[in-house]
Motif scaffolding. Sequence first.
Motif, mmCIF file in Angstrom:
data_model
loop_
_atom_site.group_PDB
_atom_site.id
_atom_site.type_symbol
_atom_site.label_atom_id
_atom_site.label_comp_id
_atom_site.label_asym_id
_atom_site.label_seq_id
_atom_site.Cartn_x
_atom_site.Cartn_y
_atom_site.Cartn_z
ATOM 1 N N CYS A 69 32.506 47.702 39.936
ATOM 2 C CA CYS A 69 32.692 46.763 38.824
ATOM 3 C C CYS A 69 33.070 47.544 37.566
ATOM 4 O O CYS A 69 32.484 48.584 37.257
ATOM 5 C CB CYS A 69 31.408 45.978 38.596
ATOM 6 S SG CYS A 69 31.556 44.707 37.341
ATOM 7 N N MET A 70 34.056 47.036 36.857
ATOM 8 C CA MET A 70 34.497 47.682 35.625
ATOM 9 C C MET A 70 33.459 47.431 34.535
ATOM 10 O O MET A 70 33.133 46.261 34.257
ATOM 11 C CB MET A 70 35.852 47.108 35.212
ATOM 12 C CG MET A 70 36.483 47.854 34.060
ATOM 13 S SD MET A 70 37.964 47.015 33.471
ATOM 14 C CE MET A 70 38.929 46.927 34.967
ATOM 15 N N PRO A 128 27.677 42.453 39.046
ATOM 16 C CA PRO A 128 27.222 41.072 39.200
ATOM 17 C C PRO A 128 26.061 40.936 40.182
ATOM 18 O O PRO A 128 25.966 41.689 41.158
ATOM 19 C CB PRO A 128 28.471 40.365 39.753
ATOM 20 C CG PRO A 128 29.256 41.438 40.423
ATOM 21 C CD PRO A 128 28.966 42.711 39.699
ATOM 22 N N CYS A 179 33.419 44.319 32.108
ATOM 23 C CA CYS A 179 34.123 43.146 32.641
ATOM 24 C C CYS A 179 33.089 42.111 33.085
ATOM 25 O O CYS A 179 32.060 42.463 33.661
ATOM 26 C CB CYS A 179 35.006 43.534 33.834
ATOM 27 S SG CYS A 179 35.976 42.157 34.526
ATOM 28 N N ASN A 180 33.336 40.849 32.807
ATOM 29 C CA ASN A 180 32.515 39.769 33.386
ATOM 30 C C ASN A 180 33.380 38.541 33.690
ATOM 31 O O ASN A 180 32.936 37.403 33.600
ATOM 32 C CB ASN A 180 31.308 39.420 32.503
ATOM 33 C CG ASN A 180 31.714 38.898 31.143
ATOM 34 O OD1 ASN A 180 32.894 38.857 30.811
ATOM 35 N ND2 ASN A 180 30.736 38.487 30.358
ATOM 36 N N THR A 181 34.614 38.827 34.062
ATOM 37 C CA THR A 181 35.581 37.766 34.347
ATOM 38 C C THR A 181 35.072 36.791 35.411
ATOM 39 O O THR A 181 35.157 35.572 35.243
ATOM 40 C CB THR A 181 36.908 38.394 34.823
ATOM 41 O OG1 THR A 181 37.396 39.228 33.787
ATOM 42 C CG2 THR A 181 37.936 37.342 35.149
ATOM 43 N N CYS A 182 34.523 37.351 36.492
ATOM 44 C CA CYS A 182 34.085 36.466 37.580
ATOM 45 C C CYS A 182 32.967 35.537 37.109
ATOM 46 O O CYS A 182 32.936 34.350 37.466
ATOM 47 C CB CYS A 182 33.672 37.264 38.806
ATOM 48 S SG CYS A 182 32.479 38.569 38.461
ATOM 49 N N ARG A 196 39.282 45.518 41.869
ATOM 50 C CA ARG A 196 38.109 46.362 42.095
ATOM 51 C C ARG A 196 37.390 46.077 43.412
ATOM 52 O O ARG A 196 36.562 46.877 43.848
ATOM 53 C CB ARG A 196 37.124 46.187 40.921
ATOM 54 C CG ARG A 196 37.677 46.721 39.587
ATOM 55 C CD ARG A 196 37.949 48.210 39.706
ATOM 56 N NE ARG A 196 38.400 48.793 38.461
ATOM 57 C CZ ARG A 196 37.656 49.639 37.738
ATOM 58 N NH1 ARG A 196 36.439 49.963 38.116
ATOM 59 N NH2 ARG A 196 38.152 50.168 36.647
ATOM 60 N N VAL A 243 34.880 44.268 44.294
ATOM 61 C CA VAL A 243 33.412 44.350 44.246
ATOM 62 C C VAL A 243 32.790 43.478 45.340
ATOM 63 O O VAL A 243 31.756 43.823 45.911
ATOM 64 C CB VAL A 243 32.916 43.927 42.840
ATOM 65 C CG1 VAL A 243 31.407 43.733 42.818
ATOM 66 C CG2 VAL A 243 33.345 44.965 41.800
ATOM 67 N N TYR A 244 33.466 42.384 45.659
ATOM 68 C CA TYR A 244 32.898 41.418 46.600
ATOM 69 C C TYR A 244 33.490 41.520 48.004
ATOM 70 O O TYR A 244 34.679 41.767 48.165
ATOM 71 C CB TYR A 244 33.176 39.986 46.120
ATOM 72 C CG TYR A 244 32.547 39.632 44.804
ATOM 73 C CD1 TYR A 244 31.201 39.310 44.707
ATOM 74 C CD2 TYR A 244 33.320 39.599 43.635
ATOM 75 C CE1 TYR A 244 30.631 38.962 43.488
ATOM 76 C CE2 TYR A 244 32.761 39.241 42.417
ATOM 77 C CZ TYR A 244 31.420 38.928 42.356
ATOM 78 O OH TYR A 244 30.862 38.585 41.148
ATOM 79 N N CYS A 272 38.365 39.062 41.919
ATOM 80 C CA CYS A 272 38.117 40.495 41.745
ATOM 81 C C CYS A 272 38.988 41.294 42.708
ATOM 82 O O CYS A 272 38.506 41.969 43.612
ATOM 83 C CB CYS A 272 36.634 40.814 41.953
ATOM 84 S SG CYS A 272 36.262 42.526 41.499
ATOM 85 N N PHE A 324 25.022 38.904 34.780
ATOM 86 C CA PHE A 324 25.250 40.285 34.323
ATOM 87 C C PHE A 324 24.171 40.666 33.324
ATOM 88 O O PHE A 324 23.525 39.787 32.739
ATOM 89 C CB PHE A 324 26.627 40.399 33.642
ATOM 90 C CG PHE A 324 27.749 40.634 34.601
ATOM 91 C CD1 PHE A 324 28.122 41.931 34.939
ATOM 92 C CD2 PHE A 324 28.418 39.577 35.180
ATOM 93 C CE1 PHE A 324 29.148 42.156 35.842
ATOM 94 C CE2 PHE A 324 29.442 39.802 36.087
ATOM 95 C CZ PHE A 324 29.806 41.096 36.417
HETATM 96 S S1 SF4 Z 1 33.176 41.574 36.384
HETATM 97 FE FE1 SF4 Z 1 35.317 42.000 36.795
HETATM 98 S S2 SF4 Z 1 35.337 43.934 37.959
HETATM 99 FE FE2 SF4 Z 1 33.226 43.167 37.955
HETATM 100 S S3 SF4 Z 1 32.997 42.018 39.838
HETATM 101 FE FE3 SF4 Z 1 33.610 40.531 38.276
HETATM 102 S S4 SF4 Z 1 35.852 40.421 38.284
HETATM 103 FE FE4 SF4 Z 1 35.207 42.249 39.447
#
Ligand code: SF4
Length: 135
Positions: free
Chosen positions: A80-81, A40, A84-87, A60, A62-63, A57, A98
């Motif tokens: 970051c997986m 991200p 994944c783009n959940t956030c 992982r 990431v933040y 997150c 992303f």
């Molecule tokens: S996309 Fe998923 S793994 Fe990557 S920073 Fe966001 S929540 Fe975390």
Amino acid sequence: MGVIMSEAPMIGKDILGRPIRDYSKIPWWGVPREEIPWYPRIDYERCIGCGLCFLTCSGRNVYDWDFEKNRPIVARPYNCMVGCNTCANLCPRDAIIFPSIAELRKWRDKAQAVAKARKKIEELKEKVRKEGGSQ
Ligand code: SF4
Ligand code: SF4
């Protein structure tokens, strides 16, 4: 190959006491993770500092969180997986950016992830058959 959580070394804990692991050295389907720029980026003009990305997150990490500026920091981008783009989906301000899905699929194809996944499934099928499992 997909990541197995326990393969990533522990490197500390965050402010919430959540364990932080380093996933950056674990290849993604055989491709060094740091060659894949899937992580991200924050548009700080749009971010309102709600914290949902940081809190979401949790697997992982990431933040990190900047308590002075009340903003997220992309502290461990290669944790970051890939895919994944959940956030970003959850962000109320669309402030998390992303690469495109087209880019993601280029990396998927470069890594031959589909063929490798199929092969892995075949191997698992054989293992289940030998063990007499029903799954
Ligand atoms: S996309 Fe998923 S793994 Fe990557 S920073 Fe966001 S929540 Fe975390
Ligand atoms: S979810 Fe979006 S608005 Fe909330 S802190 Fe993260 S980037 Fe900012």
